[in-house]
Motif scaffolding. Structure first.
Motif, short mmCIF file in Angstrom:
data_model
loop_
_atom_site.label_atom_id
_atom_site.label_comp_id
_atom_site.label_asym_id
_atom_site.label_seq_id
_atom_site.Cartn_x
_atom_site.Cartn_y
_atom_site.Cartn_z
N GLU A 141 0.83 -1.20 0.00
CA GLU A 141 0.00 0.00 0.00
C GLU A 141 0.86 1.26 0.00
OE1 GLU A 141 -3.23 2.04 2.93
OE2 GLU A 141 -3.41 -0.13 2.60
N LYS A 142 1.90 1.27 0.82
CA LYS A 142 2.80 2.42 0.89
C LYS A 142 3.55 2.59 -0.43
CE LYS A 142 4.77 5.83 3.01
NZ LYS A 142 4.04 7.07 3.26
N THR A 143 3.94 1.47 -1.05
CA THR A 143 4.63 1.52 -2.33
C THR A 143 3.74 2.15 -3.40
OG1 THR A 143 5.88 -0.46 -1.76
CG2 THR A 143 5.79 0.12 -4.08
N LYS A 144 2.48 1.73 -3.46
CA LYS A 144 1.53 2.30 -4.42
C LYS A 144 1.36 3.79 -4.18
CE LYS A 144 -1.21 -1.85 -5.31
NZ LYS A 144 -2.54 -2.47 -5.18
N GLU A 145 1.25 4.17 -2.93
CA GLU A 145 1.09 5.57 -2.57
C GLU A 145 2.30 6.40 -3.02
OE1 GLU A 145 1.03 8.02 1.56
OE2 GLU A 145 -0.25 6.25 1.49
N LEU A 146 3.49 5.88 -2.78
CA LEU A 146 4.70 6.59 -3.18
C LEU A 146 4.80 6.69 -4.70
CD1 LEU A 146 7.31 5.12 -0.67
CD2 LEU A 146 6.46 7.47 -0.73
N LEU A 147 4.50 5.61 -5.40
CA LEU A 147 4.55 5.64 -6.85
C LEU A 147 3.54 6.62 -7.43
CD1 LEU A 147 5.06 1.87 -7.71
CD2 LEU A 147 6.69 3.73 -8.04
N THR A 148 2.36 6.67 -6.85
CA THR A 148 1.34 7.61 -7.29
C THR A 148 1.83 9.05 -7.11
OG1 THR A 148 -0.41 6.06 -6.71
CG2 THR A 148 -1.05 8.37 -6.97
N GLU A 149 2.41 9.33 -5.97
CA GLU A 149 2.95 10.67 -5.71
C GLU A 149 4.04 11.03 -6.72
OE1 GLU A 149 4.16 11.49 -1.67
OE2 GLU A 149 2.48 10.32 -0.89
#
Length: 69
Positions: free
Chosen positions: A8-16
């Protein structure tokens, strides 16, 4: 100390990161999207306009050779 990043954190960082890149390099992303849309349009036009079977390479070269002579 080892740090583990969950999915979840990885997806959030990639989105940012993607949002930031799109904002800072807007022209590049615009060109990429525009080119992709043009390619899709061309592919659709070819598919819709195609009425016969493909012509063989030999037949094309035969026609071109006969026009040269």
């Amino acid at each position: 100390m080892e740090s583990i990043i969950n999915e979840e954190k990885t997806k959030e960082l990639l989105t940012e990161i993607l949002i930031e890149m799109m904002q800072s390099k807007r022209e590049i992303f615009y060109e990429i999207v525009l080119e992709a849309l043009e390619e899709i349009g061309l592919a659709n036009a070819i598919t819709e306009g195609r009425q016969n079977e493909f012509v063989s390479e030999e037949e094309i070269f035969s026609i071109l050779d006969s026009e040269v002579e």
